[in-house]
Scaffold this active site. Structure first.
Site, PDB file in Angstrom:
ATOM      1  N   ASP A   1     -11.500  54.251 -31.287  1.00 18.81           N
ATOM      2  CA  ASP A   1     -12.098  53.586 -32.315  1.00 18.81           C
ATOM      3  C   ASP A   1     -13.331  54.361 -32.702  1.00 18.81           C
ATOM      4  O   ASP A   1     -13.993  54.788 -31.857  1.00 18.81           O
ATOM      5  CB  ASP A   1     -12.501  52.263 -31.572  1.00 18.81           C
ATOM      6  CG  ASP A   1     -12.449  50.724 -32.755  1.00 18.81           C
ATOM      7  OD1 ASP A   1     -12.854  51.309 -33.774  1.00 18.81           O
ATOM      8  OD2 ASP A   1     -11.936  49.818 -32.346  1.00 18.81           O
TER       9      ASP A   1
ATOM     10  N   ASP B   1     -13.413  51.598 -37.650  1.00 23.90           N
ATOM     11  CA  ASP B   1     -14.066  50.426 -37.955  1.00 23.90           C
ATOM     12  C   ASP B   1     -14.633  50.279 -39.249  1.00 23.90           C
ATOM     13  O   ASP B   1     -15.525  50.828 -39.865  1.00 23.90           O
ATOM     14  CB  ASP B   1     -14.949  50.206 -36.647  1.00 23.90           C
ATOM     15  CG  ASP B   1     -15.594  48.901 -36.721  1.00 23.90           C
ATOM     16  OD1 ASP B   1     -14.705  48.029 -36.442  1.00 23.90           O
ATOM     17  OD2 ASP B   1     -16.842  48.636 -37.067  1.00 23.90           O
TER      18      ASP B   1
ATOM     19  N   GLU C   1      -9.570  50.035 -40.721  1.00 21.24           N
ATOM     20  CA  GLU C   1      -9.697  48.678 -40.703  1.00 21.24           C
ATOM     21  C   GLU C   1      -9.764  48.053 -42.094  1.00 21.24           C
ATOM     22  O   GLU C   1     -11.115  48.097 -42.655  1.00 21.24           O
ATOM     23  CB  GLU C   1     -10.540  48.176 -39.624  1.00 21.24           C
ATOM     24  CG  GLU C   1     -10.651  46.781 -39.626  1.00 21.24           C
ATOM     25  CD  GLU C   1     -11.844  46.021 -39.118  1.00 21.24           C
ATOM     26  OE1 GLU C   1     -11.911  44.888 -38.677  1.00 21.24           O
ATOM     27  OE2 GLU C   1     -13.118  46.891 -39.541  1.00 21.24           O
TER      28      GLU C   1
ATOM     29  N   HIS D   1      -8.292  41.858 -32.133  1.00 18.99           N
ATOM     30  CA  HIS D   1      -8.939  41.111 -31.276  1.00 18.99           C
ATOM     31  C   HIS D   1     -10.411  40.344 -32.134  1.00 18.99           C
ATOM     32  O   HIS D   1     -11.155  39.917 -31.618  1.00 18.99           O
ATOM     33  CB  HIS D   1      -9.905  42.217 -30.574  1.00 18.99           C
ATOM     34  CG  HIS D   1     -10.700  43.119 -31.567  1.00 18.99           C
ATOM     35  ND1 HIS D   1      -9.974  44.153 -32.349  1.00 18.99           N
ATOM     36  CD2 HIS D   1     -11.948  43.522 -31.798  1.00 18.99           C
ATOM     37  CE1 HIS D   1     -10.812  44.763 -32.848  1.00 18.99           C
ATOM     38  NE2 HIS D   1     -11.811  44.598 -32.666  1.00 18.99           N
ATOM     39  N   ASP D   2     -10.003  40.215 -33.437  1.00 14.90           N
ATOM     40  CA  ASP D   2     -11.040  39.322 -34.229  1.00 14.90           C
ATOM     41  C   ASP D   2     -10.380  38.153 -34.905  1.00 14.90           C
ATOM     42  O   ASP D   2     -11.088  37.500 -35.620  1.00 14.90           O
ATOM     43  CB  ASP D   2     -11.308  40.511 -35.424  1.00 14.90           C
ATOM     44  CG  ASP D   2     -12.129  41.796 -34.960  1.00 14.90           C
ATOM     45  OD1 ASP D   2     -12.875  41.473 -34.204  1.00 14.90           O
ATOM     46  OD2 ASP D   2     -12.090  42.607 -35.712  1.00 14.90           O
TER      47      ASP D   2
HETATM   48  C1  GLC Z   1     -14.666  45.206 -36.972  1.00 13.78           C
HETATM   49  C2  GLC Z   1     -14.178  44.969 -35.475  1.00 13.78           C
HETATM   50  C3  GLC Z   1     -14.992  43.917 -34.958  1.00 13.78           C
HETATM   51  C4  GLC Z   1     -16.670  44.110 -34.936  1.00 13.78           C
HETATM   52  C5  GLC Z   1     -16.964  44.738 -36.225  1.00 13.78           C
HETATM   53  C6  GLC Z   1     -18.277  45.388 -36.313  1.00 13.78           C
HETATM   54  O1  GLC Z   1     -14.568  44.267 -37.667  1.00 13.78           O
HETATM   55  O2  GLC Z   1     -13.007  44.949 -35.547  1.00 13.78           O
HETATM   56  O3  GLC Z   1     -14.618  43.571 -33.825  1.00 13.78           O
HETATM   57  O4  GLC Z   1     -17.086  42.904 -34.485  1.00 13.78           O
HETATM   58  O5  GLC Z   1     -15.967  45.527 -36.755  1.00 13.78           O
HETATM   59  O6  GLC Z   1     -18.134  46.383 -35.718  1.00 13.78           O
END
Ligand code: GLC
Length: 558
Positions: free
Chosen positions: A114, A216, A277, A339-340
């Protein structure tokens, strides 16, 4: 050095064979904190992942994406990074990481890191220096602005994690911008030195043999330099604030300039991949992420299908069709879980046919012409275990937004390995989050033994996807497009060979007469390849019968 060379050699050997591996890949997301704990501290670790590589190999995944394991104060469980070139002690050591890559590579599994570009932790040395004065070498590394005449933040921008996106700093007597938590100050991507520092960290990991990055929050990289107020939109968010649009903070055109630079860095290393993402509303926006000359992301995530959150044949058909026809031939990357978000079974399930619905979602994920992202435990049927008391919540947004926003703990519970105490996650009496209630039956050990389990369905599906020529390389063609109860499509070779996928989106039995002839398909008979229900070895195209939420995959035969 010898060790590093050996790792590189192993890595280049596996990529040499197929630098385009990502075009039909199954990528498995691991939240290291929650996967397996080998040192008994209640927190998963890198060695826990290494210990379970054989499981992942048997499942058939091509790559694992690890969410951040770098040193971090863990405010956002690793997405607040304080050192980009090291390992957080709670997850292990650099030697553990090197071993993980080596062992994974041996098994033909690639490791994707990541990469959090948008922000660092407020404990990162860069930020500590930046906030120390208005004049220092890193003074412009973050997004600093003066207060307005009344001492207020410069505008109405909102943090994705609640309330104003501006945080006051007493030393500089300025605000800094944070798209996420205030402990995650946004880097200033207009500054060349920031970009170069990030590209340097990427090369560090690429040199170690990682297969690429999941980037990310890329749409958040830039903000409007004029700091214009966002227009208000209807409603109030989970934190009680008036909702604002994101036109001045999301997806600014400058993002693409950085994506092209990231791609150039990645191109220095053959066979490596950039996954983004990218929560985007439509195919046109998604297409931009691949770049006009296919010179940006290899695989921007297509979150539309996975987050429709309703089993509507018409909507699935539109999204699948758009991914096929409006992405300029690029490879879509589908995902239903991460995971979100609440696990997909809790968003798509009806509570009665959840098992069949999970198989249906797995089939939609793994049979179109696309790469697929899975999330640990999805293959078992792990469900969301949302905290019921605010004092149990670990994810800060769950405390900021309680009770409307309960945070993301529910989808981050420990991996369910067996029916021992704490599902075999580790020896600690209390893992960092409680184990999901269904672990006695929903776990790797029990499901491995049961040929009819969801886990074995996933295994067969992934194997089929690899071994069957049409599922691997065939074109994607929608059939019976007016049927609003059954979604069906073909994977088709140029020579007319075809595989049919038919999915019943309703709670009642359905039968369909599949129209293959108009698509040049030769044959009216079907040899069953996989079904989520008991059926014959052979079926007929003229009458594909599906029980409630049934999934059927068959090879068309003359
Ligand atoms: C992305 C991640 C998330 C995180 C956010 C800030 O959305 O998937 O888990 O909290 O970025 O880094």
């Amino acid at each position: 050095m010898g060790k590093l060379l050996a790792t590189l050699l192993l890595a280049s050997l596996s990529w040499g064979a197929d630098p385009d591996w990502w075009r039909s890949a199954v990528i498995y997301e691991i939240y290291p904190r929650s996967f397996a704990d080998t040192n008994g501290d209640g927190i998963g670790d890198l060695n826990g992942i290494t210990a379970h590589l054989d499981y992942l190999k048997e499942l058939g995944v091509d790559a694992i994406w690890l969410t951040p394991f770098y040193p971090s104060p863990q405010v956002d469980f690793g997405y607040d990074i304080s050192d980009y070139k090291a390992i957080d002690r709670q997850y292990g050591t650099m030697a553990d990481f090197d071993r993980l890559v080596k062992e994974a590579t041996k098994r033909g599994i690639k490791v994707v890191n990541d990469m959090v570009l948008n922000h660092t932790s407020d404990q990162h040395p860069w930020f500590k220096e930046s906030k120390s004065s208005r004049k220092n070498k890193k003074a412009d590394w973050y997004v600093w602005v003066n207060a307005d005449a009344k001492g207020n933040p410069p505008n109405n921008w909102q943090s994705i994690f609640g309330h104003s996106a501006w945080q006051w700093n007493e030393t500089r007597k300025q605000f800094y911008y944070h798209a996420f938590y205030k402990e995650q100050p946004d880097l200033n991507f207009r500054n060349r030195a920031v970009r170069d520092a990030m590209y340097d960290t990427m090369r560090f990991w690429l040199d170690k043999g990682v297969a690429g990055f999941r980037l990310d929050a890329v749409p958040s990289l830039f903000e409007d330099p004029q700091l214009r107020d966002e227009p208000y939109v209807d409603g109030v968010d989970a934190y009680g604030e008036r909702k604002v649009s994101k036109q001045y903070t999301d997806n600014l055109p400058e993002v693409h300039e950085v994506l092209r630079e990231l791609r150039q860095v990645t191109n220095e290393y053959p066979g490596r991949v950039l996954i983004g993402e990218t929560y985007l509303p439509n195919a046109a926006e998604l297409l931009k992420m691949y770049g006009k000359n296919q010179d940006e992301l290899h695989l921007p995530m297509d979150m539309q299908l996975g987050f429709l959150n309703r089993l509507s044949v018409a909507d699935f058909r539109i999204k699948l069709q758009e991914a096929e026809t409006q992405l300029n031939g690029n490879v879509p990357l589908f995902a239903f879980d991460n995971h979100d978000n609440t696990r997909s079974v809790d968003r798509y399930g009806d509570g009665v046919h959840n098992d069949a619905i999970q198989r249906l979602l797995a089939t939609v994920l793994l049979t179109p012409r696309a790469s697929a992202l899975m999330y640990y435990g999805e293959e078992l049927g792990m469900v969301t275990s949302t905290p019921t008391r605010v004092e149990d919540v670990r994810d800060p947004i769950g405390r900021i937004g309680w009770p409307k926003e309960k945070g993301r703990d529910g989808e981050r519970t420990p991996m369910q390995w067996n029916n021992d105490a704490n599902a075999g996650f580790g020896s600690a009496s209390k893992p960092w989050l409680p184990v999901g209630e269904n672990y006695k039956t929903v776990n790797v050990a029990s499901e491995s033994k049961d040929p009819g389990s969801l886990l074995n369905y996933y295994k067969r599906l992934i194997k089929l996807r690899k071994e069957n020529e049409q599922l691997r390389d065939g074109d994607f063609v929608m059939t019976n497009e007016t049927n609003d109860k059954v979604l069906s499509y073909l994977r088709l070779s140029r020579d007319g060979k075809a595989v049919l996928v038919a999915l019943n989106f309703t709670a009642e039995p359905q039968a369909v007469n599949i129209d293959g002839a108009t698509h040049g398909v030769k044959g009216r008979h079907l040899k069953t390849l996989l079904a989520s229900f008991t059926c014959g070895d052979h079926e007929e195209m003229s009458h594909v019968a599906l029980p409630a939420f049934g999934s059927y995959i068959g090879q068309v035969e003359p």
